[in-house]
Design a protein around this motif. Structure first.
Motif, PDB file in Angstrom:
ATOM      1  N   CYS A  79      14.888 110.028 -53.831  1.00 11.22           N
ATOM      2  CA  CYS A  79      15.806 109.108 -54.513  1.00 11.22           C
ATOM      3  C   CYS A  79      16.310 109.746 -55.823  1.00 11.22           C
ATOM      4  O   CYS A  79      15.540 109.981 -56.743  1.00 11.22           O
ATOM      5  CB  CYS A  79      15.129 107.776 -54.788  1.00 11.22           C
ATOM      6  SG  CYS A  79      16.223 106.664 -55.675  1.00 11.22           S
ATOM      7  N   CYS A 129      15.939 107.369 -58.984  1.00 12.57           N
ATOM      8  CA  CYS A 129      14.585 107.367 -59.580  1.00 12.57           C
ATOM      9  C   CYS A 129      14.394 108.609 -60.440  1.00 12.57           C
ATOM     10  O   CYS A 129      13.826 108.554 -61.531  1.00 12.57           O
ATOM     11  CB  CYS A 129      13.522 107.360 -58.489  1.00 12.57           C
ATOM     12  SG  CYS A 129      13.207 105.736 -57.815  1.00 12.57           S
ATOM     13  N   CYS A 156      15.122 101.621 -51.958  1.00 20.54           N
ATOM     14  CA  CYS A 156      14.079 102.528 -52.457  1.00 20.54           C
ATOM     15  C   CYS A 156      12.823 101.720 -52.800  1.00 20.54           C
ATOM     16  O   CYS A 156      12.929 100.641 -53.378  1.00 20.54           O
ATOM     17  CB  CYS A 156      14.630 103.240 -53.697  1.00 20.54           C
ATOM     18  SG  CYS A 156      13.422 104.205 -54.599  1.00 20.54           S
ATOM     19  N   SER A 160      10.872 102.163 -55.108  1.00 18.38           N
ATOM     20  CA  SER A 160      10.753 102.021 -56.558  1.00 18.38           C
ATOM     21  C   SER A 160      11.933 101.292 -57.190  1.00 18.38           C
ATOM     22  O   SER A 160      11.750 100.368 -57.962  1.00 18.38           O
ATOM     23  CB  SER A 160      10.666 103.395 -57.228  1.00 18.38           C
ATOM     24  OG  SER A 160       9.426 103.964 -56.988  1.00 18.38           O
ATOM     25  N   CYS A 161      13.146 101.717 -56.861  1.00 16.28           N
ATOM     26  CA  CYS A 161      14.308 101.155 -57.581  1.00 16.28           C
ATOM     27  C   CYS A 161      15.152 100.242 -56.698  1.00 16.28           C
ATOM     28  O   CYS A 161      16.213  99.782 -57.121  1.00 16.28           O
ATOM     29  CB  CYS A 161      15.145 102.272 -58.207  1.00 16.28           C
ATOM     30  SG  CYS A 161      15.990 103.305 -56.998  1.00 16.28           S
TER      31      CYS A 161
HETATM   32 ZN   LIG Z   1      14.711 105.011 -56.288  1.00 19.58          ZN
END
Ligand SMILES: [Zn+2]
Length: 246
Positions: free
Chosen positions: A208, A211, A232, A234-235
């Motif tokens: 990503c 990120c 994603c 995370s994001c």
């Molecule tokens: Zn991400």
């Protein structure tokens, strides 16, 4: 994914509107003369017409050719009437789909038969779509008679009226359009990534970009060809996936 008509093109595309990557028939493209000192042929009107009048749209009785090098006044007005070579060939839409309705001028890349390439190694590289400034268009007779390619080094601007109803030759499938977008992005040297609205062009490990740029974090995911790009871990929806190299 095999490079053939079944993988590459939509079976029965509608021709009402156009998309990035569409191949359209018979678009006139004007070619620049080869580089060199004063390679243009200027066309000058016979009296009483002047260059200024012809540039303003008047039609003279005759136009005489003059080599650019023979005219000390060449380009005096910052414009000239010139002799140029035009070709009429199929062409591939480069402009993004969302801009096609709102622009008067659109970018197209002329399409040529692969048999035009003489060097067998170059033809083999085209066969696996590895040439940065070419995009392969496998034969799909009778729509596209032989293996061809769009020459992205010859992208040119034409008025949007050349995208005519009934002028569609072939339309890329969505995953292939994503490949084409990556090809264009790589050619112009911009960092490129896929977002959650894109289709995964190739199965493999992705990272990503969002990120990494925003948080210095490496977030990986395995994405599967033909599927929508996932959010994603995370994001989330801000995901910008780029494929890791081999
Ligand atoms: Zn991400």
């Amino acid at each position: 994914m095999p490079i053939d008509a079944a993988s590459w093109y939509e079976q029965d595309p509608h021709g009402e509107s156009f998309y990035q990557g569409d191949v359209v028939r018979d678009v006139p493209v004007v070619l620049m003369p080869p580089a060199g000192d004063a390679p243009w042929t200027l066309l000058r009107p016979s009296p009483p017409h002047t260059v200024e009048q012809v540039l303003a749209g008047q039609t003279p009785r005759t136009l005489k050719p003059h080599p650019e090098s023979s005219r000390p006044d060449a380009w005096r007005l910052g414009a000239e009437i010139v002799l140029a070579k035009g070709i009429k060939a199929p062409a591939m839409v480069v402009t993004q789909t969302c801009d096609l309705d709102s622009r008067n001028w659109i970018q197209l890349a002329p399409v040529f038969p692969a048999s035009k390439i003489e060097d067998p190694r170059k033809r083999a590289s085209l066969g696996v779509n590895e040439i940065g400034y070419m995009f392969i268009l496998p034969a799909d007779p009778p729509r596209l008679a032989e293996d061809s390619y769009a020459d992205l080094s010859m992208i040119t601007a034409v008025h949007k009226s050349y995208l005519r109803r009934g002028g569609l030759v072939v339309r890329l499938k969505s995953p292939i359009r994503a490949l084409y977008q990556r090809h264009l992005a790589n050619l112009h040297g911009r960092p490129f990534s896929f977002n959650v609205h894109d289709i995964v062009p190739e199965t493999g490990p992705y990272g990503c970009h969002n990120c990494y740029l925003r948080h210095g974090r490496i977030t990986r995911a395995e994405l599967v060809e033909g599927q929508p790009c996932t959010a994603c871990p995370s994001c989330g929806e801000e995901a910008l996936w780029i494929m890791f190299g081999e």
